[in-house]
Motif scaffolding. Structure first.
Motif, PDB file in Angstrom:
ATOM      1  N   ARG A  32      16.113  17.446  -7.494  1.00  0.00           N
ATOM      2  CA  ARG A  32      15.855  17.648  -8.915  1.00  0.00           C
ATOM      3  C   ARG A  32      14.420  18.093  -9.162  1.00  0.00           C
ATOM      4  NH1 ARG A  32      18.200  12.782  -9.940  1.00  0.00           N
ATOM      5  NH2 ARG A  32      16.256  11.916 -10.769  1.00  0.00           N
ATOM      6  N   ALA A  33      13.484  17.480  -8.439  1.00  0.00           N
ATOM      7  CA  ALA A  33      12.074  17.822  -8.629  1.00  0.00           C
ATOM      8  C   ALA A  33      11.805  19.264  -8.211  1.00  0.00           C
ATOM      9  CB  ALA A  33      11.194  16.860  -7.834  1.00  0.00           C
ATOM     10  N   ARG A  34      12.377  19.681  -7.096  1.00  0.00           N
ATOM     11  CA  ARG A  34      12.177  21.065  -6.637  1.00  0.00           C
ATOM     12  C   ARG A  34      12.817  22.060  -7.598  1.00  0.00           C
ATOM     13  NH1 ARG A  34      12.262  18.419  -1.537  1.00  0.00           N
ATOM     14  NH2 ARG A  34      14.535  18.318  -1.528  1.00  0.00           N
ATOM     15  N   ALA A  35      14.016  21.707  -8.113  1.00  0.00           N
ATOM     16  CA  ALA A  35      14.673  22.587  -9.073  1.00  0.00           C
ATOM     17  C   ALA A  35      13.851  22.709 -10.355  1.00  0.00           C
ATOM     18  CB  ALA A  35      16.071  22.070  -9.384  1.00  0.00           C
ATOM     19  N   CYS A  70      11.980   8.974  -4.248  1.00  0.00           N
ATOM     20  CA  CYS A  70      12.657   7.780  -3.758  1.00  0.00           C
ATOM     21  C   CYS A  70      13.891   8.102  -2.922  1.00  0.00           C
ATOM     22  CB  CYS A  70      13.014   6.860  -4.922  1.00  0.00           C
ATOM     23  SG  CYS A  70      14.252   7.499  -6.078  1.00  0.00           S
ATOM     24  N   LYS A  71      14.543   9.233  -3.208  1.00  0.00           N
ATOM     25  CA  LYS A  71      15.726   9.606  -2.437  1.00  0.00           C
ATOM     26  C   LYS A  71      15.904  11.124  -2.471  1.00  0.00           C
ATOM     27  CE  LYS A  71      18.485   8.156  -6.422  1.00  0.00           C
ATOM     28  NZ  LYS A  71      19.556   7.267  -6.888  1.00  0.00           N
ATOM     29  N   PRO A  72      16.710  11.683  -1.569  1.00  0.00           N
ATOM     30  CA  PRO A  72      16.850  13.139  -1.500  1.00  0.00           C
ATOM     31  C   PRO A  72      17.306  13.784  -2.803  1.00  0.00           C
ATOM     32  CG  PRO A  72      17.722  12.138   0.494  1.00  0.00           C
ATOM     33  CD  PRO A  72      17.395  11.007  -0.439  1.00  0.00           C
ATOM     34  N   SER A  73      18.198  13.128  -3.552  1.00  0.00           N
ATOM     35  CA  SER A  73      18.676  13.747  -4.794  1.00  0.00           C
ATOM     36  C   SER A  73      17.536  13.908  -5.796  1.00  0.00           C
ATOM     37  CB  SER A  73      19.802  12.909  -5.407  1.00  0.00           C
ATOM     38  OG  SER A  73      19.366  11.581  -5.669  1.00  0.00           O
ATOM     39  N   THR A  85       0.826  -1.215   0.000  1.00  0.00           N
ATOM     40  CA  THR A  85       0.000   0.000   0.000  1.00  0.00           C
ATOM     41  C   THR A  85       0.856   1.259   0.000  1.00  0.00           C
ATOM     42  OG1 THR A  85      -0.154   0.032   2.418  1.00  0.00           O
ATOM     43  CG2 THR A  85      -1.867  -1.178   1.219  1.00  0.00           C
ATOM     44  N   ARG A  86       2.146   1.106   0.279  1.00  0.00           N
ATOM     45  CA  ARG A  86       3.040   2.262   0.327  1.00  0.00           C
ATOM     46  C   ARG A  86       3.943   2.352  -0.895  1.00  0.00           C
ATOM     47  NH1 ARG A  86       6.642   1.624   4.255  1.00  0.00           N
ATOM     48  NH2 ARG A  86       6.118  -0.490   4.858  1.00  0.00           N
ATOM     49  N   LEU A  87       3.697   1.503  -1.897  1.00  0.00           N
ATOM     50  CA  LEU A  87       4.509   1.554  -3.111  1.00  0.00           C
ATOM     51  C   LEU A  87       4.171   2.807  -3.911  1.00  0.00           C
ATOM     52  CD1 LEU A  87       6.581  -0.164  -4.814  1.00  0.00           C
ATOM     53  CD2 LEU A  87       4.603  -0.829  -6.190  1.00  0.00           C
ATOM     54  N   ARG A  88       5.181   3.472  -4.410  1.00  0.00           N
ATOM     55  CA  ARG A  88       5.017   4.675  -5.218  1.00  0.00           C
ATOM     56  C   ARG A  88       5.973   4.636  -6.399  1.00  0.00           C
ATOM     57  NH1 ARG A  88       1.660   4.599  -1.898  1.00  0.00           N
ATOM     58  NH2 ARG A  88       0.884   6.256  -0.528  1.00  0.00           N
ATOM     59  N   SER A  89       5.628   5.375  -7.449  1.00  0.00           N
ATOM     60  CA  SER A  89       6.537   5.612  -8.563  1.00  0.00           C
ATOM     61  C   SER A  89       7.147   6.996  -8.367  1.00  0.00           C
ATOM     62  CB  SER A  89       5.773   5.548  -9.884  1.00  0.00           C
ATOM     63  OG  SER A  89       6.603   5.916 -10.957  1.00  0.00           O
ATOM     64  N   CYS A  90       8.461   7.083  -8.405  1.00  0.00           N
ATOM     65  CA  CYS A  90       9.121   8.373  -8.196  1.00  0.00           C
ATOM     66  C   CYS A  90       8.820   9.291  -9.383  1.00  0.00           C
ATOM     67  CB  CYS A  90      10.626   8.176  -8.044  1.00  0.00           C
ATOM     68  SG  CYS A  90      11.505   9.706  -7.608  1.00  0.00           S
ATOM     69  N   THR A  91       8.374  10.496  -9.069  1.00  0.00           N
ATOM     70  CA  THR A  91       7.980  11.443 -10.118  1.00  0.00           C
ATOM     71  C   THR A  91       9.045  12.505 -10.397  1.00  0.00           C
ATOM     72  OG1 THR A  91       6.849  12.802  -8.446  1.00  0.00           O
ATOM     73  CG2 THR A  91       5.523  11.157  -9.612  1.00  0.00           C
ATOM     74  N   ALA A  92      10.231  12.325  -9.832  1.00  0.00           N
ATOM     75  CA  ALA A  92      11.302  13.281 -10.110  1.00  0.00           C
ATOM     76  C   ALA A  92      11.730  13.183 -11.569  1.00  0.00           C
ATOM     77  CB  ALA A  92      12.497  13.016  -9.201  1.00  0.00           C
ATOM     78  N   PRO A  93      12.186  14.283 -12.166  1.00  0.00           N
ATOM     79  CA  PRO A  93      12.641  14.236 -13.560  1.00  0.00           C
ATOM     80  C   PRO A  93      13.701  13.168 -13.778  1.00  0.00           C
ATOM     81  CG  PRO A  93      12.519  16.499 -12.789  1.00  0.00           C
ATOM     82  CD  PRO A  93      12.298  15.638 -11.578  1.00  0.00           C
ATOM     83  N   ARG A  94      13.525  12.375 -14.798  1.00  0.00           N
ATOM     84  CA  ARG A  94      14.449  11.335 -15.250  1.00  0.00           C
ATOM     85  C   ARG A  94      14.486  10.103 -14.345  1.00  0.00           C
ATOM     86  NH1 ARG A  94      17.294  15.941 -15.399  1.00  0.00           N
ATOM     87  NH2 ARG A  94      18.786  15.254 -13.832  1.00  0.00           N
ATOM     88  N   CYS A  95      13.816  10.105 -13.220  1.00  0.00           N
ATOM     89  CA  CYS A  95      13.838   8.922 -12.362  1.00  0.00           C
ATOM     90  C   CYS A  95      12.811   7.905 -12.858  1.00  0.00           C
ATOM     91  CB  CYS A  95      13.546   9.273 -10.905  1.00  0.00           C
ATOM     92  SG  CYS A  95      13.831   7.866  -9.782  1.00  0.00           S
ATOM     93  N   VAL A  96      13.164   6.629 -12.779  1.00  0.00           N
ATOM     94  CA  VAL A  96      12.267   5.565 -13.251  1.00  0.00           C
ATOM     95  C   VAL A  96      12.038   4.509 -12.157  1.00  0.00           C
ATOM     96  CG1 VAL A  96      12.925   5.890 -15.657  1.00  0.00           C
ATOM     97  CG2 VAL A  96      14.202   4.253 -14.250  1.00  0.00           C
TER      98      VAL A  96
END
Length: 205
Positions: free
Chosen positions: A184-187, A177-180, A153-164
């Motif tokens: 990137r997403a905030r930038a 998925c991780k701070p980096s 129920t806690r599985l997610r797809s990372c929506t940061a640019p270029r992350c898969v």
């Protein structure tokens, strides 16, 4: 712990750090390296540290990964799936059939193991001697355990640019998925706001 093998398997498709997508199972050697790194998670199922993949095993694991990632995509819906394979996902019924068939290739029976001074634990007894069959079956069972367990129920797809990557959300406010990836997403979000403001131009006087 074995159920986390499913996440490790799905994560063999990842961002390569240079704007593209890398595949840890792209070669037989890469597949062998990945299997050996999973040694602690595969303990009790197959001696991964001494296993060398061949092309048939590599393709078998890739087939299983396709099924797992398709079911991960279904699990996170209606949120978007990983962009790595969103355009070519296997139908869910075929993915489930592939997963169940792989798991069934190794008949196993749970056995209670309870040494003095330690907590009781379960081990799986098998008569299957082929380590390749045991490996793929163990990966399939791990995926079934993951998909049917509470952490799904806690599985997610990372929506940061270029992350898969797919990831398991560890706290309520986690978005990436991780701070980096968060950086990137905030930038990217900041850049889009600045572009929008520039495109709108100065307010009329």
């Amino acid at each position: 712990m074995e159920q986390w093998l499913a996440l490790e398997l799905a994560s063999t498709i990842r961002h390569d750090g240079d704007g593209g997508v890398a595949d840890d199972l792209a070669t037989v050697r890469g597949t062998t390296d990945w299997i050996r790194k999973q040694g602690p998670l595969l303990a009790g199922h197959v001696p991964a540290e001494g296993l060398t993949a061949d092309e048939d095993l590599r393709l078998g694991i890739i087939d299983l990964r396709q099924a797992v990632r398709a079911l991960f995509a279904r699990l996170v819906s209606p949120a978007p799936p990983s962009p790595a394979d969103a355009h070519r996902l296997m139908p869910a019924d075929r993915a489930m059939d592939r997963l169940n068939t792989a798991a069934a290739r190794e008949p196993v029976a749970p056995q209670l193991y309870w040494p003095d001074g330690r907590a009781p634990a379960a081990r799986l007894l098998t008569g299957e001697e082929d380590p390749y069959v045991r490996l793929v079956a163990a990966l399939a069972r791990a995926a079934i355990d993951f998909l049917s367990g509470p952490q799904s129920t806690r599985l997610r797809s990372c929506t940061a640019p270029r992350c898969v990557r797919y990831f398991v959300k560890s706290h309520g406010r986690q978005e990436w998925c991780k701070p980096s990836c968060g950086n990137r997403a905030r930038a990217a979000r900041h850049y889009r706001r600045r572009r929008t403001a520039a495109d709108d131009g100065p307010a009329p006087s």
